[in-house]
Scaffold this motif. Structure first.
Motif, PDB file in Angstrom:
ATOM      1  N   THR A   1       0.839  -1.144   0.087  1.00 27.14           N
ATOM      2  CA  THR A   1       0.006  -0.096  -0.044  1.00 27.14           C
ATOM      3  C   THR A   1       0.863   1.260  -0.075  1.00 27.14           C
ATOM      4  O   THR A   1       0.277   2.324  -0.238  1.00 27.14           O
ATOM      5  CB  THR A   1      -0.972   0.015   1.128  1.00 27.14           C
TER       6      THR A   1
ATOM      7  N   TYR B   1      -1.282 -14.491  -7.960  1.00 29.39           N
ATOM      8  CA  TYR B   1      -2.361 -13.729  -8.234  1.00 29.39           C
ATOM      9  C   TYR B   1      -3.529 -13.807  -7.484  1.00 29.39           C
ATOM     10  O   TYR B   1      -4.115 -15.100  -7.365  1.00 29.39           O
ATOM     11  CB  TYR B   1      -2.612 -13.581  -9.677  1.00 29.39           C
ATOM     12  N   SER B   2      -4.032 -12.958  -6.989  1.00 33.50           N
ATOM     13  CA  SER B   2      -5.521 -13.192  -6.202  1.00 33.50           C
ATOM     14  C   SER B   2      -6.526 -12.108  -6.728  1.00 33.50           C
ATOM     15  O   SER B   2      -6.327 -11.255  -7.295  1.00 33.50           O
ATOM     16  CB  SER B   2      -5.002 -12.693  -4.927  1.00 33.50           C
ATOM     17  N   ASP B   3      -7.813 -12.209  -6.027  1.00 38.11           N
ATOM     18  CA  ASP B   3      -9.022 -11.403  -6.462  1.00 38.11           C
ATOM     19  C   ASP B   3      -8.672 -10.030  -6.380  1.00 38.11           C
ATOM     20  O   ASP B   3      -9.078  -9.140  -7.031  1.00 38.11           O
ATOM     21  CB  ASP B   3     -10.190 -11.997  -5.887  1.00 38.11           C
ATOM     22  N   PHE B   4      -8.168  -9.625  -5.204  1.00 37.03           N
ATOM     23  CA  PHE B   4      -7.774  -8.256  -4.876  1.00 37.03           C
ATOM     24  C   PHE B   4      -6.902  -7.510  -5.464  1.00 37.03           C
ATOM     25  O   PHE B   4      -6.876  -6.438  -5.647  1.00 37.03           O
ATOM     26  CB  PHE B   4      -7.355  -8.309  -3.262  1.00 37.03           C
ATOM     27  N   HIS B   5      -6.143  -8.024  -6.504  1.00 33.89           N
ATOM     28  CA  HIS B   5      -5.527  -7.489  -7.330  1.00 33.89           C
ATOM     29  C   HIS B   5      -6.164  -6.904  -8.484  1.00 33.89           C
ATOM     30  O   HIS B   5      -5.678  -6.256  -9.224  1.00 33.89           O
ATOM     31  CB  HIS B   5      -4.439  -8.450  -8.002  1.00 33.89           C
TER      32      HIS B   5
ATOM     33  N   PRO C   1      -4.373  -0.873  -4.533  1.00 38.59           N
ATOM     34  CA  PRO C   1      -4.550  -0.331  -3.132  1.00 38.59           C
ATOM     35  C   PRO C   1      -4.512   1.180  -3.154  1.00 38.59           C
ATOM     36  O   PRO C   1      -3.737   1.871  -3.948  1.00 38.59           O
ATOM     37  CB  PRO C   1      -3.417  -0.545  -2.393  1.00 38.59           C
TER      38      PRO C   1
ATOM     39  N   ASN D   1      -9.130  -0.388  -0.273  1.00 34.29           N
ATOM     40  CA  ASN D   1      -9.593  -1.598  -0.768  1.00 34.29           C
ATOM     41  C   ASN D   1      -9.299  -2.826  -0.219  1.00 34.29           C
ATOM     42  O   ASN D   1      -8.450  -2.966   0.687  1.00 34.29           O
ATOM     43  CB  ASN D   1      -9.098  -1.660  -2.206  1.00 34.29           C
ATOM     44  N   SER D   2     -10.375  -3.710  -0.376  1.00 38.64           N
ATOM     45  CA  SER D   2     -10.448  -5.254   0.155  1.00 38.64           C
ATOM     46  C   SER D   2      -9.132  -5.888  -0.105  1.00 38.64           C
ATOM     47  O   SER D   2      -8.658  -5.744  -1.124  1.00 38.64           O
ATOM     48  CB  SER D   2     -11.584  -5.891  -0.014  1.00 38.64           C
ATOM     49  N   GLY D   3      -8.739  -6.513   0.859  1.00 38.71           N
ATOM     50  CA  GLY D   3      -7.484  -7.575   0.551  1.00 38.71           C
ATOM     51  C   GLY D   3      -6.089  -6.911   0.925  1.00 38.71           C
ATOM     52  O   GLY D   3      -5.303  -7.602   0.847  1.00 38.71           O
ATOM     53  N   TYR D   4      -6.053  -5.548   1.194  1.00 39.91           N
ATOM     54  CA  TYR D   4      -4.634  -5.160   1.443  1.00 39.91           C
ATOM     55  C   TYR D   4      -4.637  -4.476   2.948  1.00 39.91           C
ATOM     56  O   TYR D   4      -5.411  -4.532   3.500  1.00 39.91           O
ATOM     57  CB  TYR D   4      -4.543  -3.603   0.605  1.00 39.91           C
TER      58      TYR D   4
END
Length: 563
Positions: A102, A536-540, A544, A560-563
Motif C-alpha cells: 500500500t 495472483y489473487s482477486d484483490f489484485h 490499493p 480496498n479489500s485485501g490490502y
C-alpha cells in the motif's frame, strides 16, 4: 493541441500573477480579475490539458508511474515485463512479481498525477463560473471532458474513489470519502461534453462531440451496460468522422498524429533542446544498448504476447497459442547461431514486438542480446518495444532530456478508431439482442486493414517479407461464446503494448485466471520469471489506495479489500 511555450506562459500567469503568491493559498490566484476573460480561461485550460501526460512541477511518488500512456499498467498484465535489470526500479519489480504494498511509490505517483488533472480541470470550471459576461460553453465542455477522462482513469484503477467537484475545489474541500464508485459523475461530464462540444475543432488535439460520445460509450462498456454502450459506439462507427489508416504501423509514426484514426491523443512534440512537451515519462523505454545510444531498456514485450500472434490458416490460435513458443533467444548470445521462428504469424507481430533477426524500426536487424540490458538472470526476457520507439528518418521528432535520455514526440493514442470498432463489436456480442454478424464485420474490418498493410521486410534488401506472415478474415462467428473469444483476442493483437490489456482483463473478470496461466507459460522461456512471480489473487483487480493518501485524509479514505 500541440503544446508549446504556451504552457510556460500559463504557469507564469498562475504562479506569478500575484506578488503575494508565497503568502497566499494558490486557490486565491483563481479569483484574480486578470484571469476572468477568454485569455485567462484558455491559459488555465492549457494547464488542464498539460496534466494528461503526468508531467508537472509538484510531483510526488514515483515519477515514471505517472505516464499518460499507462506503460506501467502493461507491466502488470501479460503484455509486458518491466525490462532493464531486476534491481533498476525495484518498486516496479515488486509490482510485476505481485508483491504489492500500500506504500508503493508507483501507486502514489499515479494517484497524484490523476488528481492533478482533476484539480486543473476543476480550476477551469470554477473560474468560468465566476465570469459574468461572455460565452464559455465550449471551454467549459472541454474542461468537463478532461475531468471525465481523469476520473475515468481513477475509477478503473481504484474502484471506489473520492469525487472532487468544482465546488469542493473552490472551497478547498479536497478531503472527500471514497464510499462508492463515481460512474454517474463521469457520465454527467461526458454528456455535457457531447451536448456542448462542436463536431469538429479547428485546433488539433481538442476533443469534439464525437470524442466525448466515444468515451461515453467506453464508460458504459466498463460497467457492462452493453445496450447503451453499443448504441453510442456504433453511432461513432457509422456516423462519426473516423476511419482506419491504410497502414497499421502509421498509428505509431508521425503519419498517425491527429489522423483520421486518432480519436483522442496526448499531443507530444519536441524541440532542439530538453523538452517537457515530449514523452518524458516514457524515457526509460528505449533499447539500452541499441542502435542510437538510447536508454534504458525498460518495457519489454512478453513471450506470451508474441506467441499470441501465431496463426493457423490465417486465424488466431484462440485456445492453443501457448502450446508452442515463437523462437526465443533468451540466454543465447548475439555471437551464437539463432534461427528465427518460421511458423505463420500475424504481420502485426513485428510492428509490436522487437525480436532478433527482424528489422527494428528501420535501424537494421535486431541482433538479440547485444541490444538487451537485462541479464539472463533477470525476469524480463529478450524482446524490445516498438510502438513507442520512433523510426529511423524521424529524428527531427526526438528530444534529449536532462541526463541524455531520448524523448519521443510521436503522439500516444488514448483512443483510436480500431479500439472503438472492437468495443462496438464486443457490445454487439453482449447486448440484450446480440448481433454476431455485425461483430464479425467489425472484427474483420480491423483484420482486413492488418492484412492489406505493408508487411515488415527482410533486412537483406531482397524485398521479401521478414517472416512467414499469414492473416485472414473470419468466415463466421458460429455462436456468442466463439464471438466473445475472437473479439477479446483481437483486442490484444490490435492494441498490444498500448496500455489497455490490464483493464480489459479486469473488466472481463478473468484477470486472475489469465495471469496465473501466463506466469506458468512465461516461465518456460524465462525461468527466473517463473520462479519469482507470486500468487495472483482477486484483490489484485483493484490497486490499493495509497497509504499516504489515507493518512493525509485522517482516515476518511478507506482501503480496498485485501490490502
Amino acid at each position: 493541441m500541440k503544446r508549446t511555450v504556451t504552457y510556460l506562459i500559463m504557469l507564469f500567469a498562475i504562479l506569478a500573477c500575484s506578488d503575494e503568491f508565497t503568502e497566499s493559498p494558490a486557490i486565491g490566484a483563481l479569483s484574480d480579475e486578470s484571469l476572468k476573460n477568454e485569455t485567462g480561461v484558455d491559459l488555465m485550460l492549457v494547464g488542464a490539458y498539460s496534466a494528461i501526460d503526468g508531467v508537472r512541477a509538484n510531483e510526488f511518488g514515483e515519477g515514471w508511474s505517472m505516464s499518460g500512456d499507462n506503460w506501467v499498467m502493461d507491466v502488470l498484465s501479460d503484455d509486458a515485463h518491466k525490462g532493464s535489470t531486476d534491481g533498476d526500479q525495484q518498486e516496479l519489480y515488486n509490482l510485476e512479481t505481485m508483491t504489492w504494498a500500500t506504500g508503493s511509490s508507483y501507486f502514489y505517483g499515479k494517484w497524484g498525477a490523476i488528481f492533478a488533472g482533476i484539480n486543473r480541470a476543476n480550476a477551469v470550471i470554477a473560474l468560468i463560473e465566476t465570469i459574468e459576461e461572455g460565452d464559455f460553453s465550449s471551454q467549459l465542455a472541454e474542461a468537463r471532458f478532461l475531468r471525465g477522462h481523469y476520473n475515468f482513469e481513477l475509477q478503473k484503477m481504484w474502484g471506489k474513489v473520492p469525487y472532487i467537484s468544482e465546488e469542493n475545489y473552490a472551497a478547498t474541500e479536497f478531503n472527500q470519502p471514497n464510499t462508492s464508485d463515481i460512474w454517474e459523475q463521469i457520465e454527467t461530464d461526458f454528456q455535457f461534453a457531447i451536448d456542448n462540444l462542436p463536431a469538429t475543432q479547428a485546433q488539433v488535439g481538442k476533443p469534439t462531440s464525437w470524442t466525448a460520445k466515444a468515451f461515453m460509450g467506453k464508460a458504459h462498456l466498463y460497467q457492462s451496460d452493453w445496450d447503451t454502450a453499443f448504441t453510442l459506439l456504433n453511432e461513432v462507427v457509422t456516423s462519426g468522422p473516423y476511419d482506419l489508416l491504410p497502414d497499421y504501423v502509421d498509428n505509431f509514426r508521425l503519419a498517425g498524429d491527429n489522423s483520421v484514426e486518432s480519436i483522442f491523443a496526448i499531443q507530444f512534440t519536441t524541440d532542439d533542446g530538453q523538452s517537457y512537451n515530449a514523452n518524458v515519462k516514457g524515457a526509460l523505454n528505449f533499447p539500452n544498448p541499441g542502435p542510437f545510444g538510447s536508454c534504458c531498456g525498460f518495457y519489454s514485450p512478453t513471450q506470451d504476447l508474441l506467441n499470441a500472434f501465431q496463426t493457423n490458416s490465417g486465424l488466431p490460435l484462440l485456445d492453443t497459442y501457448n502450446q508452442t513458443d515463437v523462437n526465443s533467444d533468451f540466454g543465447i548470445a548475439s555471437s551464437e547461431d539463432f534461427t528465427p521462428f518460421e511458423g505463420p504469424l500475424d504481420p502485426r507481430a513485428d510492428y509490436t514486438v522487437g525480436r532478433r533477426g527482424i528489422d527494428y524500426n528501420g535501424y537494421g536487424e535486431h541482433p538479440g542480446n547485444d541490444w538487451i540490458r537485462a541479464e539472463n538472470s533477470d525476469i524480463s526476457g529478450t524482446y524490445l518495444p516498438k510502438k513507442n520507439v520512433y523510426w529511423v528518418g524521424e529524428t527531427g521528432n526526438i528530444s534529449t532530456g536532462s541526463w541524455g535520455e531520448q524523448l519521443s514526440g510521436v503522439n500516444y493514442h488514448i483512443m483510436r478508431f480500431a479500439d472503438v470498432l472492437l468495443m462496438a463489436a464486443e457490445a454487439a456480442v453482449e447486448k440484450s439482442s446480440p448481433d454476431l454478424d455485425l461483430a464479425l464485420q467489425y472484427v474483420n474490418r480491423v483484420r482486413a486493414r492488418a492484412k492489406s498493410s505493408n508487411y515488415m521486410k527482410a533486412v537483406d534488401d531482397s524485398g521479401d517479407d521478414a517472416a512467414n506472415y499469414e492473416i485472414n478474415l473470419y468466415t463466421s462467428f458460429p455462436n456468442a461464446s466463439y464471438a466473445r473469444k475472437a473479439v477479446r483476442f483481437e483486442r490484444r493483437l490490435e492494441l498490444g503494448m498500448e496500455g489497455h490489456r490490464l483493464f480489459d482483463l479486469r473488466r472481463w473478470g478473468n484477470y486472475v485466471q489469465v495471469m496465473t496461466e501466463y506466469a506458468e507459460n512465461e516461465g518456460r522461456t524465462i525461468i527466473p520469471f517463473g520462479e519469482e512471480v507470486k500468487t495472483y489473487s482477486d484483490f489484485h483487480n483493484l490497486f490499493p489506495i495509497p497509504v499516504t493518501a489515507i493518512d493525509l485524509s485522517g482516515g476518511i479514505l478507506e482501503q480496498n479489500s485485501g490490502y
